[in-house]
Design a protein around this motif. Structure first.
Motif, short mmCIF file in Angstrom:
data_model
loop_
_atom_site.label_atom_id
_atom_site.label_comp_id
_atom_site.label_asym_id
_atom_site.label_seq_id
_atom_site.Cartn_x
_atom_site.Cartn_y
_atom_site.Cartn_z
N ASP A 1 -0.48 -0.60 7.22
CA ASP A 1 0.27 -1.38 8.21
C ASP A 1 0.03 -2.88 8.11
OD1 ASP A 1 1.44 0.88 9.31
OD2 ASP A 1 -0.08 1.10 10.88
N THR A 2 -0.75 -3.33 7.14
CA THR A 2 -1.02 -4.77 6.99
C THR A 2 0.31 -5.52 6.90
OG1 THR A 2 -3.12 -4.40 5.87
CG2 THR A 2 -2.06 -6.51 5.47
N GLU A 3 0.36 -6.65 7.59
CA GLU A 3 1.57 -7.48 7.58
C GLU A 3 1.85 -7.97 6.15
OE1 GLU A 3 4.89 -9.11 9.13
OE2 GLU A 3 3.43 -8.00 10.31
N ARG A 4 3.05 -7.70 5.67
CA ARG A 4 3.48 -8.09 4.33
C ARG A 4 4.93 -8.55 4.40
NH1 ARG A 4 0.60 -3.23 3.76
NH2 ARG A 4 -1.12 -3.32 2.27
N ASN A 5 5.35 -9.27 3.37
CA ASN A 5 6.75 -9.65 3.23
C ASN A 5 7.33 -8.81 2.09
OD1 ASN A 5 9.25 -10.74 2.83
ND2 ASN A 5 8.55 -12.84 2.63
N PRO A 6 7.85 -7.62 2.41
CA PRO A 6 8.30 -6.72 1.34
C PRO A 6 9.38 -7.30 0.43
CG PRO A 6 8.21 -5.57 3.44
CD PRO A 6 7.99 -7.02 3.72
N LEU A 7 10.24 -8.15 0.98
CA LEU A 7 11.31 -8.70 0.15
C LEU A 7 10.82 -9.73 -0.86
CD1 LEU A 7 14.19 -8.98 2.79
CD2 LEU A 7 13.68 -7.11 1.21
N ALA A 8 9.65 -10.28 -0.62
CA ALA A 8 9.07 -11.23 -1.57
C ALA A 8 8.29 -10.51 -2.67
CB ALA A 8 8.16 -12.22 -0.85
N GLY A 9 7.87 -9.29 -2.41
CA GLY A 9 7.10 -8.54 -3.39
C GLY A 9 5.63 -8.89 -3.35
N TYR B 1 7.37 -2.09 -2.22
CA TYR B 1 7.89 -3.43 -2.54
C TYR B 1 9.13 -3.33 -3.42
CZ TYR B 1 3.81 -6.19 -0.93
OH TYR B 1 2.85 -6.82 -0.19
N VAL B 2 9.06 -2.49 -4.44
CA VAL B 2 10.18 -2.35 -5.37
C VAL B 2 11.43 -1.85 -4.63
CG1 VAL B 2 11.05 -1.07 -7.37
CG2 VAL B 2 8.74 -2.05 -7.41
N LEU B 3 11.27 -0.82 -3.80
CA LEU B 3 12.41 -0.29 -3.06
C LEU B 3 13.00 -1.33 -2.12
CD1 LEU B 3 11.03 3.26 -2.20
CD2 LEU B 3 12.81 2.69 -3.88
N ALA B 4 12.14 -2.04 -1.40
CA ALA B 4 12.62 -3.05 -0.45
C ALA B 4 13.38 -4.16 -1.18
CB ALA B 4 11.45 -3.63 0.34
#
Length: 188
Positions: free
Chosen positions: A85-93, A160-163
């Motif tokens: 659940d760590t905050e990440r920016n999936p669209l940035a990878g 990340y890849v899917l997002a």
């Protein structure tokens, strides 16, 4: 203002994340860092040397975030849930994972090494949390900590890849929720 060497490493880390190795030129790094060519070559032997320092810095930041999550909570599942659940920016990878998709990085042992070291550490760290869960009776005794740790790391990187492919952050969250559900089924 930060020292020139730090500005160069920061600029290189950001540009590598945004553009990849081949598309990150020394001139771009110098512009972003507001450092001259002489400064860059005073601190680093060339682009590859600077890129290694930048990848190590990015990996170090990811390691600190992973440690914070994996040290939170009282049970193995809480700790792994916090990591997922760590905050990440999936669209940035992923700052490190994206780089091992770069052919120039993969082909060069020096460039690839910091990423490989980071993912080895991460798998081992997660496997350690899982082993604690088995030892404490929280997780089933037939749980394979190493294989399950690989599943967790692959879920994040695949998320990340899917997002990015779908340009939808929900794809990342769906992957991490599925991983949490799979981990929950390992309860003793």
């Amino acid at each position: 203002m930060k020292p020139t060497k730090d500005r160069l490493v920061e600029a290189a880390a950001e540009l590598l994340w945004e553009r990849g190795y081949a598309a990150t030129s020394p001139a771009l790094i110098q512009r972003r860092s507001r450092a001259g060519q002489g400064s860059m070559y005073h601190h680093f032997s060339g682009k590859a040397d600077l890129a290694v320092a930048a990848i190590r810095r990015s990996a170090g930041r990811l390691r600190l975030a992973a440690e914070a999550a994996l040290d939170s909570g009282t049970t193995a599942l809480e700790r792994l849930g916090a990591y997922l659940d760590t905050e990440r920016n999936p669209l940035a990878g992923c700052r490190v994972g994206r780089l091992v998709q770069d052919p120039d990085v993969v082909a060069d042992d020096q460039l690839r090494s910091p990423a490989g070291e980071f993912f080895t550490w991460l798998r081992q760290r997660i496997a350690g949390v899982l082993a604690e869960g088995v030892r404490d009776g929280e997780l089933r005794p037939d749980t394979d900590p190493e294989a399950t740790a690989s599943l967790v790391v692959a879920t994040i990187q695949g998320g990340y890849v899917l997002a990015r492919a779908q340009q939808d952050q929900a794809a990342f969250r769906q992957a991490t929720e599925a991983a949490k559900s799979a981990l929950d089924r390992l309860r003793a």
